[in-house]
Design an enzyme around this catalytic site. Structure first.
Site, PDB file in Angstrom:
ATOM      1  N   ALA A  11       4.082  67.806 -29.291  1.00 18.59           N
ATOM      2  CA  ALA A  11       4.786  69.059 -29.429  1.00 18.59           C
ATOM      3  C   ALA A  11       3.743  70.070 -29.761  1.00 18.59           C
ATOM      4  CB  ALA A  11       5.786  68.984 -30.545  1.00 18.59           C
ATOM      5  N   VAL A 148      14.791  70.614 -33.450  1.00 11.72           N
ATOM      6  CA  VAL A 148      13.767  71.470 -34.066  1.00 11.72           C
ATOM      7  C   VAL A 148      12.879  72.088 -32.988  1.00 11.72           C
ATOM      8  CG1 VAL A 148      11.673  71.440 -35.485  1.00 11.72           C
ATOM      9  CG2 VAL A 148      13.761  70.346 -36.326  1.00 11.72           C
ATOM     10  N   GLU A 149      12.538  71.314 -31.980  1.00 12.80           N
ATOM     11  CA  GLU A 149      11.621  71.822 -30.953  1.00 12.80           C
ATOM     12  C   GLU A 149      12.235  72.936 -30.108  1.00 12.80           C
ATOM     13  OE1 GLU A 149       8.520  71.363 -30.514  1.00 12.80           O
ATOM     14  OE2 GLU A 149       8.136  69.714 -31.871  1.00 12.80           O
ATOM     15  N   THR A 150      13.417  72.697 -29.578  1.00 17.70           N
ATOM     16  CA  THR A 150      13.944  73.656 -28.580  1.00 17.70           C
ATOM     17  C   THR A 150      15.456  73.914 -28.676  1.00 17.70           C
ATOM     18  OG1 THR A 150      14.348  71.883 -26.963  1.00 17.70           O
ATOM     19  CG2 THR A 150      12.180  72.955 -26.879  1.00 17.70           C
ATOM     20  N   TYR A 347       7.343  70.330 -41.087  1.00 22.63           N
ATOM     21  CA  TYR A 347       7.964  70.017 -39.800  1.00 22.63           C
ATOM     22  C   TYR A 347       8.712  68.683 -39.890  1.00 22.63           C
ATOM     23  CZ  TYR A 347       8.345  68.552 -34.930  1.00 22.63           C
ATOM     24  OH  TYR A 347       8.828  68.101 -33.735  1.00 22.63           O
TER      25      TYR A 347
END
Ligand code: CA
Length: 364
Positions: A11, A148-150, A347
């Protein structure tokens, strides 16, 4: 991703840097400013990189090393555009910028993202179960990562990948404390991207992603796509933009590759016995699990019964809270594995918390 693997996640390796630096930044926030690169005439009218000796030398070198068509590589790199707003995004936050877990967490864990996570989980329950059976990674971890990423594919980034990678390869900000290392990293990613694209029928000018060149629902960097992405729906190709099956399988495969242990908790609660607390000792290894439960307790940590039965090593994870007292948890090897996706304990805690919140919402 490369020899870098030990240090960076798929990521957006770079994204990790940025997240670390300013713990308020989010992947979605980073991706939300599209650099309008797809339709401008400047792309066709010539770019800096076609006339840059260093870029063309790089293209020749990659073509030779990877046995690619030299003209194709030169044209592709030469058509990449410099993105003037990207280099500064790589610079770490000024020293002394306080981290704030509460604010960081609020960026990722909110009712909208939790509801989206529950929808994603319901829609893909069978795939998530199959991924857990095959790789040992539970649904809440995969759901936490993709959320969380996208936000489950909502914010995958609008930067043209070739532009982002060329910019960071040839115009990395020299003010960065580790500029040579980071520049080498992005050149490796650009090389990986070129190698992959040369083997597909896809136009290499088409893929878009984060400003660091991370792509798709899980925001994999090119070298991670090459190493860890899998075709989990069996249609003969890997598609991290449109195939939720490939996304789920690839995230789980990534975790397994980095040593995820099925059934091991990621964190345990921890408190302290101030009479024998040796905080410098506990903090010294940072997030690397180093302490047996006995040595952890001897240094002043207080663990519950479940944690005392943990057979593996522990790390003391500190999450700073601005002017407030920090939050502490005991992190296991699995917590460390989450940080291989993005090099930040903030994160990793967000991934865990989002996954658990979604799981709780599912149970209602
Ligand atoms: Ca597929």
């Amino acid at each position: 991703m490369r020899s870098y693997l030990s240090m960076f996640s798929p990521a957006a390796a770079a994204l990790a840097t940025a997240l670390f630096a300013s713990c308020l930044a989010t992947p979605s926030a980073m991706a939300q400013k599209p650099a309008d690169t797809r339709t401008t005439s400047a792309v066709r009218g010539g770019t800096p990189y076609a006339t840059r000796d260093d870029a063309m030398r790089f293209a020749d070198d990659v073509a030779q090393r990877r046995n690619l068509d030299r003209d194709w590589v030169r044209t592709t790199v030469g058509n990449a555009r410099f993105l003037s707003n990207v280099p500064r995004l790589m610079l770490p936050a000024p020293k002394g910028t306080p981290k704030n877990w509460t604010a960081y967490r609020a960026r990722f864990i909110d009712p909208v993202r939790i509801a989206a996570g529950a929808r994603f989980w319901r829609a893909n329950a069978a795939l998530l179960e199959r991924a857990e059976a095959e790789f040992g990674v539970p649904p809440e971890i995969v759901v936490g990562i993709i959320g969380v990423e996208t936000i489950y594919g909502r914010n995958m980034g609008n930067f043209r990948v070739i532009d982002a990678l060329a910019t960071l390869s040839f115009d990395f900000p020299q003010a960065h404390p580790r500029a040579p290392e980071r520049e080498a990293f992005f050149r490796g990613e650009l090389e990986s991207f070129l190698s992959t694209e040369s083997r597909t029928a896809e136009d290499p000018m088409v893929p878009v992603g984060s400003y660091a060149g991370a792509m798709g629902m899980p925001q994999f960097m090119p070298s991670s796509i090459a190493k860890y992405a899998i075709d989990f729906d069996g249609d003969g190709k890997i598609d991290l933009v449109n195939s939720t099956a490939d996304v789920i399988g690839s995230v789980a495969n990534y975790f397994k590759a980095f040593g995820w242990q099925a059934g091991m908790p990621s964190t345990f609660p921890v408190s302290f016995d101030t009479a024998r607390l040796n905080m410098p000792l506990l903090m010294a290894p940072d997030i690397l699990p180093t302490f047996s439960t006995d040595s952890f307790v001897a240094a002043g940590a207080v663990l519950d019964e479940g944690a005392m039965r943990h057979p593996g090593l522990l790390a003391l994870i500190e999450l700073q809270n601005g002017a407030e007292a920090p939050v502490y948890v005991a992190g296991t090897r699995n917590f460390y594995v989450i940080t291989r996706y993005n090099w930040s304990s903030y994160y990793a805690m967000s991934v865990l918390d989002l996954g658990n919140e979604v799981k709780a919402a599912m149970a209602q």
